[in-house]
Design an enzyme around this catalytic site. Sequence first.
Site, PDB file in Angstrom:
ATOM      1  N   HIS A 132     -11.592  10.226  -8.020  1.00 13.96           N
ATOM      2  CA  HIS A 132     -10.324   9.799  -7.430  1.00 13.96           C
ATOM      3  C   HIS A 132     -10.409   9.556  -5.930  1.00 13.96           C
ATOM      4  CE1 HIS A 132      -7.450  10.222 -10.767  1.00 13.96           C
ATOM      5  NE2 HIS A 132      -8.217  11.206 -11.182  1.00 13.96           N
ATOM      6  N   LYS A 181       4.659  10.258  -0.081  1.00 15.30           N
ATOM      7  CA  LYS A 181       3.338  10.592  -0.627  1.00 15.30           C
ATOM      8  C   LYS A 181       2.790  11.787   0.150  1.00 15.30           C
ATOM      9  CE  LYS A 181       1.977   6.427   0.107  1.00 15.30           C
ATOM     10  NZ  LYS A 181       1.087   5.730  -0.795  1.00 15.30           N
ATOM     11  N   ARG A 182       1.749  12.358  -0.386  1.00 12.77           N
ATOM     12  CA  ARG A 182       1.102  13.492   0.280  1.00 12.77           C
ATOM     13  C   ARG A 182       0.793  13.137   1.735  1.00 12.77           C
ATOM     14  NH1 ARG A 182      -4.511  14.669   0.278  1.00 12.77           N
ATOM     15  NH2 ARG A 182      -4.821  12.892  -1.103  1.00 12.77           N
ATOM     16  N   LYS A 221      -3.469   8.284   4.927  1.00 15.07           N
ATOM     17  CA  LYS A 221      -2.288   7.604   4.372  1.00 15.07           C
ATOM     18  C   LYS A 221      -1.407   7.027   5.484  1.00 15.07           C
ATOM     19  CE  LYS A 221      -2.319  10.389   0.149  1.00 15.07           C
ATOM     20  NZ  LYS A 221      -2.505   9.340  -0.868  1.00 15.07           N
ATOM     21  N   THR A 236      -0.364   5.553  -7.073  1.00 15.99           N
ATOM     22  CA  THR A 236       0.510   5.256  -8.212  1.00 15.99           C
ATOM     23  C   THR A 236       1.957   5.100  -7.757  1.00 15.99           C
ATOM     24  OG1 THR A 236       0.652   7.633  -8.701  1.00 15.99           O
ATOM     25  CG2 THR A 236      -0.932   6.338  -9.970  1.00 15.99           C
ATOM     26  N   LYS A 254       5.220   2.581  -9.036  1.00 14.47           N
ATOM     27  CA  LYS A 254       6.604   2.999  -9.322  1.00 14.47           C
ATOM     28  C   LYS A 254       7.595   2.201  -8.482  1.00 14.47           C
ATOM     29  CE  LYS A 254       4.600   7.501 -10.132  1.00 14.47           C
ATOM     30  NZ  LYS A 254       4.175   8.719  -9.433  1.00 14.47           N
TER      31      LYS A 254
END
Length: 814
Positions: A356, A544-545, A550, A652, A656
Site C-alpha cells: 500500500h 484524510k489521515r 498528503k 479511496t 467516494k
Amino acid sequence: MKIDKKLFIEIVKRRLHVQYLTDLKNASEVDKYRVVSQTIMNTIADCWMLTKEKTKKQEAKQMFYFSAEFLIGRAMSNNLINMLSLEDIREICSEIGIDYNKIEEIEQDAGLGNGGLGRLAACFLDSLATLNLPGHGYGIRYRFGMFKQKFENGVQMEEPDNWLKYGDSWSIEREAERVVIKFYGEVNAKKNDEGREVFFVENTEDIVATPYDFAVTGYGTDNVNTLRLWDASSKEGFNLQLFNDQEYLQAMAQENSAEDISRVLYPNDTGPSGKELRLKQQYFFSSASLQDILRNYKKQYGANFAKFADKVAVQLNDTHPVVSIPELMRILMDEEGLSWEFAWRITTKVFGYTNHTIMAEALEKWPIDMFSKLLPRIYQIIEEINRRFLKELEMKYPKDWNKKNRMSIVANGLIHMAWLAIVGSHSVNGVAALHTELLKNEELKEWFELYPKKFNNKTNGVTQRRWLLLSNPRLANFITSKIGNGWITNLDELKKLEAYVEDTASLEELMQIKFENKKDLAKIIYDQTKVTIDPNSIFDVQIKRLHEYKRQLLNALHIIDLYNRLKENPDLDIAPRTFIFGAKAASGYRRAKSIIKLINNIAKKINNDADTNHKLKVVFLENYNVSLAQTIFPASDVSEQISTASKEASGTGNMKFMMNGALTIGTMDGANVEIVDHVGRENAFIFGLTAADVVEYTNNHSYHSWDEYENNPDLAKVLEHLNSDVFCPKEPGIFRELYDSLLHGVEGNIPDPFFVLKDFAEYKAAQAEVDVAYHDKLGWAKKSLINIANSGFFTSDRTIQSYADEIWNIKPIN
C-alpha cells in the site's frame, strides 16, 4: 432477508421486559437501540448459520483477509440497507414509538481502524459478501480504538475511544474457540520417531486470544460472511496472592500487560516499548488467525495438508500481518510435522501480499535484537528463509554482494518485512496503475526483475452501498429515477447518466440535491464548532489521515495566500469558499500535529475577521470518522487530492468524492490518474509535478526550495507569516519548525521533501480555475454529473472480483 413485522415487535417488547425490566414507554434510547439491534441480529444469525453450512457442504475454497485495521463504521443502517429492510424497520420503529434516527445516533463507530487501509478492508468485506464469495476478515478487537480526537486551543488531544460503552450488539463472543499465543522463551529441539529434529519453545509468556465474530452482510443476498476479531487477555489472570498481600498494582500487572495488546490501535511507537507492543499486536492476531484456520481445516479435511492451498487463501493487507509467513511455517513444521520443503510449498501458495505504499517508513523493519527476543522461534525460521533465498540470489547473480545485501531479508541489524512478504507470497499487488508501475520500475525494481510473474495491479475501489446508497439517499433516489436500481450491484450502470448531461432540468435537480446536502453538513459544522457557513459557498474539502506527503500544509498555505489577497482587496471577485478539514495525526507525529494547530489557528483568525469572513471560512472538524464522512462526502463540491506525486499508493477518498459528484483538484498521483482517464482532464483540476518529475528531482538532488521563495513574492509573504506571530499572537514561534522544514530542513531531512513550495504556484492557478468554473453553475453541475457517471470503475466489487479470479481462485457460494 425478510423481517417479520409482528414477530419483530413481539421480540423487541420481550427483550425490553426480560433484559432491562422496562417497556417501550419507559425504556431509555440506549435500551431501545440495544433491543432493536439485537432483534435485527436474529434475522442475520439464521442466514449466517446457513452460509457456514453451505460453505462447508460445498467444500469451497475460502479467502481470509488479514488486516490490522477494519474501519467498518456503524453497523445497523448498513446491515438494514443490505437486507433491503431499512425503510421497513423505520416504519416498525415509528409504529411502536421509537425514533429510529435517535437510536441510530446511539451506535458508536467501531474503533477498529484509522484511515484508508482500514476503510478499504471494510469495503472489501462488503463486496465479498455481496458477490457471495467465501471471504472473511481477521484482525484485532481494539477496546479503545486509536483515539478520540479533541481540540484544546487548536491542539490535537487524544482521549480513549470507548466505542464499546453501550456494548456491541453486532458481535458474538466465541469463548470456546480461544487459542493461546506464545511470546519470549527459549527454543529447544528433540528428535521425533523418524529421527528428525522438532523444535519447541519453553518458558513462554502465554496470552489468550478470544474471538469475537462480526456478521458481514451482503446486499440483496442471504450470504453472511465473518469478520473475526481477537481480544487479548492473560492466561493466568490476576495474581490473587499478591492482591491479598495488598500489592494491588503488581497483582494486576500481568493481566494489564496482556490486555495492552488489544487495548489501542497503533500505540505510540517512538520508543522501544511502543515498538515491541506493535510487534506483539501483529504476531498476536496473525498467530491466532492461522491457528484458527488450521483448526477448522483439520476438522473438515483431517491432517492431509496436500490440498491446504486448494482450500485456503490468505491476503496480507500491507506489512502488518507479514509475520504470518514464518508463523505458518512454524505451525506446519513444529506442530504438524511437515518437512521444510513441503511447508514452504504450501506457504508460498497460500499467501498473497498487497503493498500500500512506496514510503520507506511504511515498509516495516524490525530490530533483530527486539524481534529475536520476543519471537525466538519465528526469528530462526526467518533466518532460514533468508539463507535459502540468498542461495537463490547467488545462483542468479553470482558474486553480486551489493545486490544480496540490498535484498537480504535480514541485513544490517534489521528484518525487512516487505522483503519477507515478497519472498513468501505467490502474488504481490499494487493498488493503482501508477503505484504498481512505480513499484516495478523504482521502489521494488530489483524484486520485479527477480519475480516478474508475482507482480500485478489491483486498483482499489469503494462500496457504493455504504458511500452512495446509504450516505447520499437524495442522490441515490435521483440516480434510480433516471436509470433504475441496477447500479447498486453493477456500478457500471452509472454510465447511463451521461444521457442527462445536457438536460437542464436534471442538472438543476442535481444542484438542488447538493444544496440540501450542504445544508445538512452546515448544521453539523455549526453544532460542533459554532461556526456558521454558507451552503452557497464552495465546499472545498480535504479529509484524510494527517501526513506531510498528503500536503494539508499546501492547502493551508493557499488559504493564507487567499486571505492575504482578500485583505489587500476586499472587493476581490471570488466565489465564497469554505475550506473543510478532517484528519487525525498519529499520537507521536509532532509535525503533523503542528499542521493541525496551524489550520485551527488560521480558522480562528479568518472566521473572526469581518473584512473577509463573508467570502472565506475555514473549519477543522474534530474526530473525523466514518459516520462524519457519510455526511461530508455528499455535501462536497471540491475534492482535495493533493499528495506529492508518486507518494500516494491509491487513495479511496478520491473515489467516494467522485461518486458523490465532487470535482477533483489534485496531482497525477495514485488513483487520481485513473479518475482523470475516466472523466477527462477537462472535468478535474490537475496541477503540479508528475511522479517522474519527483523521482528525477529526488535522484538528482536538483530541487532547491529557496528558489521558490525568492521567485514568488506571494509565497514568500505566506511563509513569513509562519515565521511571525500573525497566526499565533499569544504563542510566538510555534510554527517555526514548519517554516524551517520547508526552507532549511529539520531533523536531518532535506528542505521541503514533499515539494510543497514547488507545487504552490500551480496549485494556486488550479484553485483559480475552480473559482472560474464554479461561477458557471450549470457547467459545474455538468462536470459533477460526468464524474458520477464515470465512477463505475471504482467500485470495490470490481476490485474484489479481480482478486477472486486472478489471485485467490475462489468461487461464489450457491
